[in-house]
Enzyme design. Structure first.
Site, mmCIF file in Angstrom:
data_model
loop_
_atom_site.group_PDB
_atom_site.id
_atom_site.type_symbol
_atom_site.label_atom_id
_atom_site.label_comp_id
_atom_site.label_asym_id
_atom_site.label_seq_id
_atom_site.Cartn_x
_atom_site.Cartn_y
_atom_site.Cartn_z
ATOM 1 N N ASP A 1 0.820 -1.214 0.000
ATOM 2 C CA ASP A 1 0.000 0.000 0.000
ATOM 3 C C ASP A 1 0.852 1.262 0.000
ATOM 4 O OD1 ASP A 1 -2.749 -0.313 -0.125
ATOM 5 O OD2 ASP A 1 -2.985 -0.615 2.033
ATOM 6 N N LYS B 1 -0.466 -0.464 -4.246
ATOM 7 C CA LYS B 1 -1.906 -0.186 -4.244
ATOM 8 C C LYS B 1 -2.125 1.247 -3.792
ATOM 9 C CE LYS B 1 -4.920 -2.029 -1.077
ATOM 10 N NZ LYS B 1 -5.405 -0.818 -0.381
ATOM 11 N N GLU C 1 -5.437 4.236 -3.046
ATOM 12 C CA GLU C 1 -6.875 4.474 -2.914
ATOM 13 C C GLU C 1 -7.311 5.610 -3.825
ATOM 14 O OE1 GLU C 1 -7.953 5.029 1.199
ATOM 15 O OE2 GLU C 1 -7.046 3.126 1.802
ATOM 16 N N GLU D 1 -13.989 -2.139 -1.669
ATOM 17 C CA GLU D 1 -14.211 -2.292 -0.222
ATOM 18 C C GLU D 1 -15.497 -1.614 0.224
ATOM 19 O OE1 GLU D 1 -10.970 -1.134 2.375
ATOM 20 O OE2 GLU D 1 -12.212 -1.426 4.175
HETATM 21 O O1 KIV Z 1 -4.872 -1.892 4.257
HETATM 22 C C1 KIV Z 1 -5.476 -2.936 4.030
HETATM 23 O O2 KIV Z 1 -5.336 -3.954 4.722
HETATM 24 C C2 KIV Z 1 -6.406 -2.942 2.891
HETATM 25 C C3 KIV Z 1 -7.334 -4.102 2.777
HETATM 26 C C4 KIV Z 1 -8.374 -4.015 3.809
HETATM 27 C C5 KIV Z 1 -7.892 -4.226 1.413
HETATM 28 O O3 KIV Z 1 -6.411 -2.042 2.114
#
Ligand code: KIV
Length: 272
Positions: free
Chosen positions: A88, A118, A120, A187
């Site tokens: 992330d 990833k 958002e 989500e």
């Molecule tokens: O940060 C995380 O764990 C997530 C998942 C909930 C998809 O983004």
């Protein structure tokens, strides 16, 4: 001399090719040891910024830093050898501009060796997704309930509940798919809208609190193992590790206090 073929990791391209096929399995991990356990059962491991809440006891993911993500991303890469590892991008490390996002994403990929990042956001992040994808960074999108926006969303709120919200979720999904994301997390979206998103985009959707019709599913490992004290409705507990840990720790404490641990088998003897 026998030479073993190295284990080939799943790639973002492999995940992209799974659209409409066998469901994609994913879990989060932040550590080498849990990554090693889950590695052969999942297609990708997400080093999620949920680590801020799960590991550090933070109220939200907002304070999580790039350095925290890199440290845990590296640990997960060390522990795994098969699954794609997606890390992330934390709040504040990518929203300002495509160039800022590229710098953060390139750092994460160089310093951890992970296979994708990833981020958002939907329509508002599409230009950034395109900028990164065109420059060699596989991007997984994340739409619907986006926890990094908690302060503007007014809480962890399920999305798509009315026509306006459903249209916005759909527009977000189409925008990042068109911009070149290889997959997206959906989500906290009402089930029919998550299903419609899955039908509308040519890339895999990974549901969490979404729909069984998504192309894959993800859960936070500690939630499904029964380690988290509170979990949302969409989590199914597949284990009760908190109880097992309590039992083990209580036995250990009793035995230390009774001097029944360590036993002769647990100590080093001098050899004559
Ligand atoms: O940060 C995380 O764990 C997530 C998942 C909930 C998809 O983004």
């Amino acid at each position: 001399m026998s030479v073993q073929a190295p284990v080939r990791r799943v790639t973002a391209i492999d995940i992209r090719a799974r659209k409409g096929g066998a469901p994609i399995v994913s879990l989060t991990s932040y550590h080498a040891h849990t990554a090693a356990i889950i590695d052969r059962f999942v297609d990708f491991i997400l080093v999620g910024d949920s680590l801020g809440m799960v590991m550090h006891g933070l109220e939200t993911t907002v304070p999580v830093t790039l350095e925290m993500m890199i440290l845990q991303g590296l640990a997960v890469m060390r522990g795994s050898s098969h699954a794609l590892v997606v890390v992330d991008l934390p709040f504040g490390s990518y929203e300002e501009s495509p160039a800022a996002a590229f710098r953060s994403a390139a750092r994460v990929m160089k310093e951890t060796g992970c296979g994708a990042v990833k981020m958002e956001g939907g329509v508002r992040m599409a230009e950034t997704v395109r900028f990164l994808a065109e420059r060699g960074i596989p991007v997984m999108g994340h739409i619907g309930l986006t926890p990094q926006s908690i302060n503007t969303m007014g809480g962890f709120k399920v999305q798509g509940k009315n026509d306006e919200s459903a249209a916005a979720v759909l527009a977000d999904a189409k925008a990042i798919a068109e911009a070149g994301a290889f997959a997206m997390v959906v989500e906290g979206v009402v089930e029919p809208v998550a299903r419609a998103v899955t039908q509308a985009v040519p890339i895999p959707t990974i549901g969490i609190g979404a729909s069984p019709d998504c192309d894959g599913q993800i859960l936070v490992l500690e939630d499904m193992l029964g380690l988290s004290p509170r979990v949302p409705k969409f989590v199914k507990r597949y284990g009760s590790l908190a109880g097992l840990i309590e039992e083990a720790v209580s036995s250990y404490a009793d035995e230390v206090r009774a001097r029944t641990f360590p036993t002769p088998e647990n100590v080093y003897k001098v050899k004559n």
